[in-house]
Design a protein around this motif. Structure first.
Motif, short mmCIF file in Angstrom:
data_model
loop_
_atom_site.label_atom_id
_atom_site.label_comp_id
_atom_site.label_asym_id
_atom_site.label_seq_id
_atom_site.Cartn_x
_atom_site.Cartn_y
_atom_site.Cartn_z
N ALA A 27 0.82 -1.22 0.00
CA ALA A 27 0.00 0.00 0.00
C ALA A 27 0.85 1.27 0.00
N HIS A 31 1.51 4.97 -6.76
CA HIS A 31 0.39 4.63 -7.63
C HIS A 31 -0.57 3.62 -7.03
N VAL A 33 -3.45 2.53 -4.45
CA VAL A 33 -4.52 3.09 -3.64
C VAL A 33 -4.78 2.19 -2.43
N GLU A 34 -4.80 0.88 -2.67
CA GLU A 34 -5.12 -0.08 -1.61
C GLU A 34 -4.58 -1.46 -2.00
N ILE A 55 -5.24 -2.28 -5.83
CA ILE A 55 -5.98 -1.23 -6.54
C ILE A 55 -5.00 -0.10 -6.82
N VAL A 56 -4.86 0.22 -8.10
CA VAL A 56 -3.92 1.24 -8.53
C VAL A 56 -4.67 2.44 -9.11
N GLU A 57 -3.97 3.53 -9.27
CA GLU A 57 -4.54 4.70 -9.92
C GLU A 57 -4.97 4.31 -11.33
N ASP A 58 -6.03 4.92 -11.80
CA ASP A 58 -6.51 4.65 -13.16
C ASP A 58 -5.51 5.14 -14.21
N GLU A 95 -8.89 2.16 -9.96
CA GLU A 95 -9.91 2.65 -9.03
C GLU A 95 -11.30 2.59 -9.67
#
Length: 143
Positions: A27, A31, A33-34, A55-58, A95
């Motif tokens: 985390a 880049h 997010v979670e 979960i990464v940035e779009d 995301e």
């Protein structure tokens, strides 16, 4: 859930691996997010399989997504080397939209000189493959 199952089996299944430190390290990557790792037990006691969703940035470029994936795999090697007898899977999602991990594969490290294996939209490793993964960051440092 796995710890509940282990308790119901009277402890014969052993306790599930603690994945907290690895998730926290993932985390912290740029880049990301979670990150969350689920532990499943397919088959025999202590036959753990870890599934990590990141979960990464779009809209990450393939190279940036590969850097995140490579660092995630390296963290897994460091944090959970003896806890994945049944292997490990990694899923990378955006995301709001999916992340195209297939386009990132050419930028990832290798397993015994071969590209990492995709199972659908996941990177999948047996325990031996995870141990044999050579980080693309390591390759970049030596050239």
């Amino acid at each position: 859930m796995a710890s509940v199952l282990a308790g119901l089996l009277g402890g014969c299944a052993g306790s599930a691996p603690d994945v907290t430190a690895g998730d926290q390290a993932i985390a912290q990557l740029g880049h990301v997010v979670e990150a969350s790792t689920d532990v499943t037990q397919p088959g025999a006691p202590r036959n753990w399989h870890l599934f990590t969703q990141v979960i990464v940035e779009d809209d990450l470029a393939p190279e940036a997504l590969a850097q995140v994936a490579d660092a995630t795999i390296t963290i897994a090697q460091d944090e959970w080397p003896d806890q994945v007898p049944s292997g490990m899977s990694f899923s990378f999602v955006g995301e709001q939209r999916g992340a195209d991990i297939q386009s990132a594969v050419p930028y990832l490290g290798t397993v015994d000189g071969q590209p990492v294996r995709l199972a659908g939209k996941e990177i999948a490793f047996t325990s031996e493959e995870l141990a044999a993964y050579d980080s693309s960051a390591d390759a970049g440092e030596s050239s």
